[in-house]
Design an enzyme around this catalytic site. Structure first.
Site, PDB file in Angstrom:
ATOM      1  N   LYS A   1      -9.566   8.335   2.953  1.00 38.33           N
ATOM      2  CA  LYS A   1      -9.852   9.424   2.016  1.00 38.33           C
ATOM      3  C   LYS A   1     -10.639   8.911   0.800  1.00 38.33           C
ATOM      4  O   LYS A   1     -11.611   9.506   0.404  1.00 38.33           O
ATOM      5  CB  LYS A   1      -8.555  10.068   1.499  1.00 38.33           C
ATOM      6  CG  LYS A   1      -7.704  10.707   2.563  1.00 38.33           C
ATOM      7  CD  LYS A   1      -6.493  11.434   1.959  1.00 38.33           C
ATOM      8  CE  LYS A   1      -5.497  10.542   1.247  1.00 38.33           C
ATOM      9  NZ  LYS A   1      -4.791   9.580   2.096  1.00 38.33           N
TER      10      LYS A   1
ATOM     11  N   ARG B   1      -0.236  17.373  -1.722  1.00 35.93           N
ATOM     12  CA  ARG B   1       0.470  16.535  -0.760  1.00 35.93           C
ATOM     13  C   ARG B   1       1.773  17.169  -0.291  1.00 35.93           C
ATOM     14  O   ARG B   1       2.472  16.583   0.516  1.00 35.93           O
ATOM     15  CB  ARG B   1       0.816  15.217  -1.439  1.00 35.93           C
ATOM     16  CG  ARG B   1       0.018  14.033  -0.909  1.00 35.93           C
ATOM     17  CD  ARG B   1       0.365  12.908  -1.827  1.00 35.93           C
ATOM     18  NE  ARG B   1       0.212  11.621  -1.298  1.00 35.93           N
ATOM     19  CZ  ARG B   1      -0.739  10.774  -1.645  1.00 35.93           C
ATOM     20  NH1 ARG B   1      -1.697  11.164  -2.442  1.00 35.93           N
ATOM     21  NH2 ARG B   1      -0.742   9.550  -1.186  1.00 35.93           N
TER      22      ARG B   1
ATOM     23  N   ARG C   1      -5.940  -4.103   3.202  1.00 40.46           N
ATOM     24  CA  ARG C   1      -6.674  -3.612   2.028  1.00 40.46           C
ATOM     25  C   ARG C   1      -6.474  -4.537   0.821  1.00 40.46           C
ATOM     26  O   ARG C   1      -5.355  -4.908   0.506  1.00 40.46           O
ATOM     27  CB  ARG C   1      -6.131  -2.213   1.729  1.00 40.46           C
ATOM     28  CG  ARG C   1      -6.919  -1.390   0.805  1.00 40.46           C
ATOM     29  CD  ARG C   1      -6.790   0.071   1.137  1.00 40.46           C
ATOM     30  NE  ARG C   1      -5.469   0.624   0.888  1.00 40.46           N
ATOM     31  CZ  ARG C   1      -5.188   1.926   1.034  1.00 40.46           C
ATOM     32  NH1 ARG C   1      -6.108   2.771   1.419  1.00 40.46           N
ATOM     33  NH2 ARG C   1      -3.978   2.371   0.802  1.00 40.46           N
TER      34      ARG C   1
ATOM     35  N   ARG D   1      -2.283  -3.771  -3.325  1.00 43.78           N
ATOM     36  CA  ARG D   1      -1.455  -2.769  -4.007  1.00 43.78           C
ATOM     37  C   ARG D   1      -0.002  -2.984  -3.627  1.00 43.78           C
ATOM     38  O   ARG D   1       0.299  -3.286  -2.477  1.00 43.78           O
ATOM     39  CB  ARG D   1      -1.858  -1.369  -3.517  1.00 43.78           C
ATOM     40  CG  ARG D   1      -2.966  -0.742  -4.288  1.00 43.78           C
ATOM     41  CD  ARG D   1      -3.547   0.453  -3.571  1.00 43.78           C
ATOM     42  NE  ARG D   1      -2.595   1.511  -3.244  1.00 43.78           N
ATOM     43  CZ  ARG D   1      -2.960   2.710  -2.762  1.00 43.78           C
ATOM     44  NH1 ARG D   1      -4.228   2.986  -2.573  1.00 43.78           N
ATOM     45  NH2 ARG D   1      -2.060   3.613  -2.490  1.00 43.78           N
TER      46      ARG D   1
ATOM     47  N   ARG E   1       5.638   5.154   3.483  1.00 52.59           N
ATOM     48  CA  ARG E   1       4.572   6.080   3.054  1.00 52.59           C
ATOM     49  C   ARG E   1       4.106   6.937   4.225  1.00 52.59           C
ATOM     50  O   ARG E   1       3.820   8.117   4.070  1.00 52.59           O
ATOM     51  CB  ARG E   1       3.398   5.298   2.456  1.00 52.59           C
ATOM     52  CG  ARG E   1       3.742   4.771   1.075  1.00 52.59           C
ATOM     53  CD  ARG E   1       2.692   3.823   0.549  1.00 52.59           C
ATOM     54  NE  ARG E   1       1.391   4.422   0.388  1.00 52.59           N
ATOM     55  CZ  ARG E   1       0.250   3.754   0.538  1.00 52.59           C
ATOM     56  NH1 ARG E   1       0.255   2.485   0.880  1.00 52.59           N
ATOM     57  NH2 ARG E   1      -0.891   4.363   0.356  1.00 52.59           N
TER      58      ARG E   1
HETATM   59  P1  AMP Z   1      -2.726   7.280  -2.976  1.00 52.88           P
HETATM   60  O1  AMP Z   1      -3.612   6.328  -3.673  1.00 52.88           O
HETATM   61  O2  AMP Z   1      -3.350   8.648  -2.774  1.00 52.88           O
HETATM   62  O3  AMP Z   1      -2.162   6.729  -1.681  1.00 52.88           O
HETATM   63  O4  AMP Z   1      -1.461   7.550  -3.938  1.00 52.88           O
HETATM   64  C1  AMP Z   1      -0.625   6.494  -4.327  1.00 52.88           C
HETATM   65  C2  AMP Z   1       0.698   7.031  -4.833  1.00 52.88           C
HETATM   66  O5  AMP Z   1       0.500   7.868  -5.983  1.00 52.88           O
HETATM   67  C3  AMP Z   1       1.491   7.901  -3.850  1.00 52.88           C
HETATM   68  O6  AMP Z   1       2.221   7.146  -2.900  1.00 52.88           O
HETATM   69  C4  AMP Z   1       2.389   8.662  -4.822  1.00 52.88           C
HETATM   70  O7  AMP Z   1       3.432   7.854  -5.332  1.00 52.88           O
HETATM   71  C5  AMP Z   1       1.436   8.939  -5.989  1.00 52.88           C
HETATM   72  N1  AMP Z   1       0.692  10.203  -5.751  1.00 52.88           N
HETATM   73  C6  AMP Z   1      -0.647  10.347  -5.584  1.00 52.88           C
HETATM   74  N2  AMP Z   1      -0.978  11.629  -5.372  1.00 52.88           N
HETATM   75  C7  AMP Z   1       0.187  12.336  -5.411  1.00 52.88           C
HETATM   76  C8  AMP Z   1       0.521  13.708  -5.242  1.00 52.88           C
HETATM   77  N3  AMP Z   1      -0.409  14.627  -4.991  1.00 52.88           N
HETATM   78  N4  AMP Z   1       1.829  14.052  -5.334  1.00 52.88           N
HETATM   79  C9  AMP Z   1       2.796  13.151  -5.590  1.00 52.88           C
HETATM   80  N5  AMP Z   1       2.554  11.835  -5.739  1.00 52.88           N
HETATM   81  C10 AMP Z   1       1.255  11.420  -5.663  1.00 52.88           C
END
Ligand code: AMP
Length: 221
Positions: free
Chosen positions: A14, A89, A128, A162, A173
């Site tokens: 994404k 999400r 990553r 990360r 996740r």
């Molecule tokens: P990502 O980089 O999109 O994988 O997001 C990393 C982390 O940020 C996720 O595992 C959540 O802890 C938090 N996060 C990001 N977007 C959301 C969302 N829309 N709702 C809730 N938590 C989020």
């Protein structure tokens, strides 16, 4: 105006594809994950509040994320559109976004679902790495030229992983995605705006496939 949402499990690409299309379509890519990581790195109040949740792979509460997104999409750089990477999400988040769209007149034109096999996702996520200085992304598992890299070829800084990309968190996740986010596929396909794209193969090809499907769908609206 082109307002897009990128769905798809962690590791589907994404961030990578939305960044490429952001440049090509001239609209900002807004990653809620990046916003949280920046807040955590800057040790702001918000960062301190979400740090544990983000590093454990759980989701931040819907209200907090909604406030961030609402504030961000009201900025002037979003007047021609935006790409939401990682929001919504959950079903309540999707309903909230509908409400925001109605209030602001920013209708969502297309929702992209990047489809990648689970085995490939785990391989991508665990490989990553990011340069802590320039932010460039690498993948020591899936990109031939990155294999064995420990430092950024440009800045010579150490590459970091990360916290939530570590193996013990990755499967959690993916479970969170299955349970909380996957129902959004039906939510958006019922609205006839869901686009499913094969997310495997060279990045440029995935980006080109995604772009043409977006333009096709947005044209019909
Ligand atoms: P990502 O980089 O999109 O994988 O997001 C990393 C982390 O940020 C996720 O595992 C959540 O802890 C938090 N996060 C990001 N977007 C959301 C969302 N829309 N709702 C809730 N938590 C989020």
């Amino acid at each position: 105006m082109l307002n897009l949402v990128f769905l798809g499990p962690p590791g589907a690409g994404k961030g990578t594809i939305s960044r490429i299309l952001s440049g090509e379509l001239n609209i900002p890519a807004l990653s809620t994950g990046d916003i949280f990581r920046d807040e955590i790195a800057s040790e702001t109040d918000l960062g301190k509040k979400v740090q544990k949740i983000v590093s454990s792979g759980a989701l931040v509460d819907d209200e907090t994320v909604a406030q961030i997104v609402k504030h961000r999409i009201s900025k002037s750089d979003c007047q021609n559109g935006f790409i939401l990477d990682g929001y919504p999400r959950t079903i309540p988040q999707a309903e909230k976004l509908e409400q925001m769209s109605k209030e602001t007149g920013k209708k969502i034109n297309a929702v992209v679902n990047l489809n990648v096999a689970e085995e490939e996702l785990v391989k991508r996520i665990s490989g990553r790495r990011k340069c802590q200085k320039c932010g460039n992304l690498f993948n020591v598992n899936t990109i031939q030229e990155h294999k064995g890299l420990t430092h950024c070829p440009e800045c010579k800084e150490k590459l970091i992983q990360r916290d939530d990309d570590k193996p013990e968190i990755v499967l959690d996740r993916l479970k969170v995605y299955e349970k909380q986010t996957k129902p959004l596929l039906k939510f958006y396909s019922d609205k006839n705006i869901l686009i499913t794209v094969n997310g495997e193969g060279p990045v440029e090809q995935v980006a080109a496939r995604t772009k043409s499907k977006i333009l096709e769908t947005a044209d019909k609206k």
